[in-house]
Design a protein around this motif. Structure first.
Motif, PDB file in Angstrom:
ATOM      1  N   ASN A 143      12.479  13.393 -49.880  1.00 22.12           N
ATOM      2  CA  ASN A 143      13.022  14.487 -50.686  1.00 22.12           C
ATOM      3  C   ASN A 143      13.428  15.659 -49.792  1.00 22.12           C
ATOM      4  O   ASN A 143      13.195  15.667 -48.578  1.00 22.12           O
ATOM      5  N   ILE A 144      14.000  16.671 -50.406  1.00 22.65           N
ATOM      6  CA  ILE A 144      14.572  17.783 -49.650  1.00 22.65           C
ATOM      7  C   ILE A 144      13.514  18.531 -48.830  1.00 22.65           C
ATOM      8  O   ILE A 144      13.765  18.928 -47.685  1.00 22.65           O
ATOM      9  N   ASP A 145      12.330  18.704 -49.371  1.00 17.73           N
ATOM     10  CA  ASP A 145      11.274  19.422 -48.641  1.00 17.73           C
ATOM     11  C   ASP A 145      10.763  18.598 -47.458  1.00 17.73           C
ATOM     12  O   ASP A 145      10.504  19.151 -46.381  1.00 17.73           O
ATOM     13  N   GLU A 146      10.634  17.302 -47.644  1.00 14.15           N
ATOM     14  CA  GLU A 146      10.182  16.437 -46.554  1.00 14.15           C
ATOM     15  C   GLU A 146      11.197  16.415 -45.415  1.00 14.15           C
ATOM     16  O   GLU A 146      10.822  16.465 -44.232  1.00 14.15           O
ATOM     17  N   ILE A 147      12.467  16.388 -45.784  1.00 13.82           N
ATOM     18  CA  ILE A 147      13.507  16.373 -44.746  1.00 13.82           C
ATOM     19  C   ILE A 147      13.558  17.707 -44.017  1.00 13.82           C
ATOM     20  O   ILE A 147      13.677  17.762 -42.787  1.00 13.82           O
ATOM     21  N   ALA A 148      13.458  18.805 -44.756  1.00 11.14           N
ATOM     22  CA  ALA A 148      13.469  20.127 -44.131  1.00 11.14           C
ATOM     23  C   ALA A 148      12.313  20.271 -43.150  1.00 11.14           C
ATOM     24  O   ALA A 148      12.475  20.815 -42.045  1.00 11.14           O
ATOM     25  N   GLN A 149      11.157  19.764 -43.529  1.00  7.69           N
ATOM     26  CA  GLN A 149      10.004  19.819 -42.630  1.00  7.69           C
ATOM     27  C   GLN A 149      10.249  18.975 -41.375  1.00  7.69           C
ATOM     28  O   GLN A 149       9.933  19.397 -40.258  1.00  7.69           O
ATOM     29  N   TRP A 150      10.842  17.788 -41.568  1.00 14.98           N
ATOM     30  CA  TRP A 150      11.145  16.917 -40.427  1.00 14.98           C
ATOM     31  C   TRP A 150      12.097  17.620 -39.463  1.00 14.98           C
ATOM     32  O   TRP A 150      11.923  17.558 -38.240  1.00 14.98           O
ATOM     33  N   VAL A 151      13.110  18.300 -40.018  1.00 16.15           N
ATOM     34  CA  VAL A 151      14.079  19.006 -39.171  1.00 16.15           C
ATOM     35  C   VAL A 151      13.391  20.087 -38.345  1.00 16.15           C
ATOM     36  O   VAL A 151      13.609  20.197 -37.130  1.00 16.15           O
ATOM     37  N   GLU A 152      12.538  20.875 -38.984  1.00 10.90           N
ATOM     38  CA  GLU A 152      11.855  21.949 -38.256  1.00 10.90           C
ATOM     39  C   GLU A 152      10.960  21.395 -37.145  1.00 10.90           C
ATOM     40  O   GLU A 152      10.826  21.993 -36.080  1.00 10.90           O
ATOM     41  N   GLU A 153      10.370  20.248 -37.400  1.00 11.13           N
ATOM     42  CA  GLU A 153       9.472  19.639 -36.414  1.00 11.13           C
ATOM     43  C   GLU A 153      10.215  18.959 -35.272  1.00 11.13           C
ATOM     44  O   GLU A 153       9.649  18.758 -34.194  1.00 11.13           O
ATOM     45  N   ASN A 154      11.470  18.586 -35.495  1.00  6.04           N
ATOM     46  CA  ASN A 154      12.175  17.760 -34.519  1.00  6.04           C
ATOM     47  C   ASN A 154      13.439  18.371 -33.924  1.00  6.04           C
ATOM     48  O   ASN A 154      13.995  17.810 -32.984  1.00  6.04           O
ATOM     49  N   LYS A 155      13.888  19.511 -34.440  1.00  3.05           N
ATOM     50  CA  LYS A 155      15.183  20.034 -33.985  1.00  3.05           C
ATOM     51  C   LYS A 155      15.207  20.371 -32.490  1.00  3.05           C
ATOM     52  O   LYS A 155      16.259  20.234 -31.842  1.00  3.05           O
ATOM     53  N   LEU A 156      14.079  20.765 -31.930  1.00  2.82           N
ATOM     54  CA  LEU A 156      14.064  21.081 -30.504  1.00  2.82           C
ATOM     55  C   LEU A 156      13.964  19.829 -29.630  1.00  2.82           C
ATOM     56  O   LEU A 156      13.958  19.921 -28.401  1.00  2.82           O
ATOM     57  N   HIS A 157      13.890  18.667 -30.271  1.00  3.03           N
ATOM     58  CA  HIS A 157      13.953  17.402 -29.537  1.00  3.03           C
ATOM     59  C   HIS A 157      15.381  16.870 -29.464  1.00  3.03           C
ATOM     60  O   HIS A 157      15.614  15.801 -28.890  1.00  3.03           O
ATOM     61  N   ILE A 158      16.324  17.610 -30.074  1.00  2.00           N
ATOM     62  CA  ILE A 158      17.739  17.256 -29.932  1.00  2.00           C
ATOM     63  C   ILE A 158      18.232  17.929 -28.654  1.00  2.00           C
ATOM     64  O   ILE A 158      18.352  19.153 -28.589  1.00  2.00           O
ATOM     65  N   CYS A 159      18.492  17.127 -27.634  1.00  5.56           N
ATOM     66  CA  CYS A 159      18.840  17.654 -26.313  1.00  5.56           C
ATOM     67  C   CYS A 159      20.351  17.638 -26.088  1.00  5.56           C
ATOM     68  O   CYS A 159      21.047  16.720 -26.528  1.00  5.56           O
ATOM     69  N   HIS A 160      20.832  18.668 -25.400  1.00  3.92           N
ATOM     70  CA  HIS A 160      22.256  18.839 -25.113  1.00  3.92           C
ATOM     71  C   HIS A 160      22.412  18.948 -23.593  1.00  3.92           C
ATOM     72  O   HIS A 160      21.925  19.914 -23.000  1.00  3.92           O
TER      73      HIS A 160
END
Length: 287
Positions: A143-160
């Motif tokens: 659901n939307i809350d679970e995905i939002a939490q996943w994004v906050e936990e993982n966004k800094l693992h997206i490397c550029h």
């Protein structure tokens, strides 16, 4: 459970068709070149845009304002849908703040709805890769809350990992001094850049020569990606497809990437990098 939609800014730099096929609405930024203002993703083609930059024309970008953000998001709330917006890094643009303001005002107007605006701290296909992962999460039934939490936990693992061919565009953007740009160009110094944990561009290394810089961004990716499942790696380029394809082959070899998406960098991001930029985006332990 209410239906929800995932929205992004045009700086996600994925192909329009790809986004349309997945029903992902885009809130676009704009740019002005030769006195003409265009909408990112809907204006000049990559070839046309980078041809102008190579001729010496300047492109100036403008962020989304709160009214534009509200106008883009409100129709989905009227349809009874919740919104999860993945915003362009606050370290690079005021667009996220405009999206946040719009989200807060819309949440007050539609108290029964959820409007979640996330500062991804990502740019370009870093945002694109994050969206790809989010769509996987949605398809798996989260659901939307679970995905939002996943994004906050993982966004800094997206490397550029980024390299540019021309230091003068970085100088215009305030990233390097004029002297560095002139001398670096003369001796063929190619900077290696990443997006840090504050979502800002930082020069972290330098290589002499184009081929070495392309090899370096993949070598760094291979080190940081150890232990992470990179089923998808994304590569962007500033009208230099052959070099992007070279990096893609290296990524398959060194990161074990099952799939690689290559796309021309968007006109807003490309205004700051110039032609000849190549970047690789992947999941890793740290930026």
């Amino acid at each position: 459970m209410r239906e929800f939609i995932i929205t992004v800014n045009s700086t996600v730099d994925l192909p329009r068709k790809w986004l349309e096929e997945r029903n992902v609405p885009v809130v676009p930024l704009k740019y002005t070149i030769d006195g003409e203002t265009y909408t990112d993703m809907y204006g000049l083609t990559g070839k046309e845009f980078f041809a102008k930059l190579r001729e010496g024309h300047m492109s100036v970008t403008s962020q989304v304002n709160p009214d534009e953000a509200k106008a883009a998001l409100e129709p989905f709330l009227k349809e009874g849908k919740d919104i999860l917006h993945l915003g362009f890094s606050s370290g690079l643009s005021g667009t996220y703040n405009s999206m946040r303001i719009a989200g807060e005002e819309l949440a007050e107007k539609y108290p029964e709805a959820k409007v979640i605006i996330i500062d991804t701290l990502c740019a370009c296909l870093g945002e694109g890769l994050l969206l790809y992962k989010v769509l996987q999460q949605k398809a798996a039934g989260r659901n939307i809350d679970e995905i939002a939490q996943w994004v906050e936990e993982n966004k800094l693992h997206i490397c550029h990992n980024v390299t540019v061919d021309d230091l003068h565009h970085l100088h215009k953007g305030g990233r390097v001094s004029k002297a560095t740009a002139i001398v670096g160009t003369m001796v063929k110094i190619k900077p290696i850049i990443h997006v840090d944990n504050e979502g800002k561009l930082q020069v972290i290394a330098k290589e002499r020569g184009r081929k070495r810089s392309l090899n370096k961004i993949v070598e760094m990716a291979a080190e940081r990606a150890q232990g992470w499942d990179n089923d998808m790696v994304m590569i962007t380029h500033g009208d230099c497809i052959e070099e992007a394809e070279y990096v893609a082959e290296l990524a398959k070899e060194k990161l074990g990437a099952k799939e690689v998406l290559i796309n021309n960098i968007g006109t807003v991001i490309g205004s700051h990098t110039g032609p000849g930029v190549v970047a690789i985006f992947y999941m890793g332990e740290e930026r």
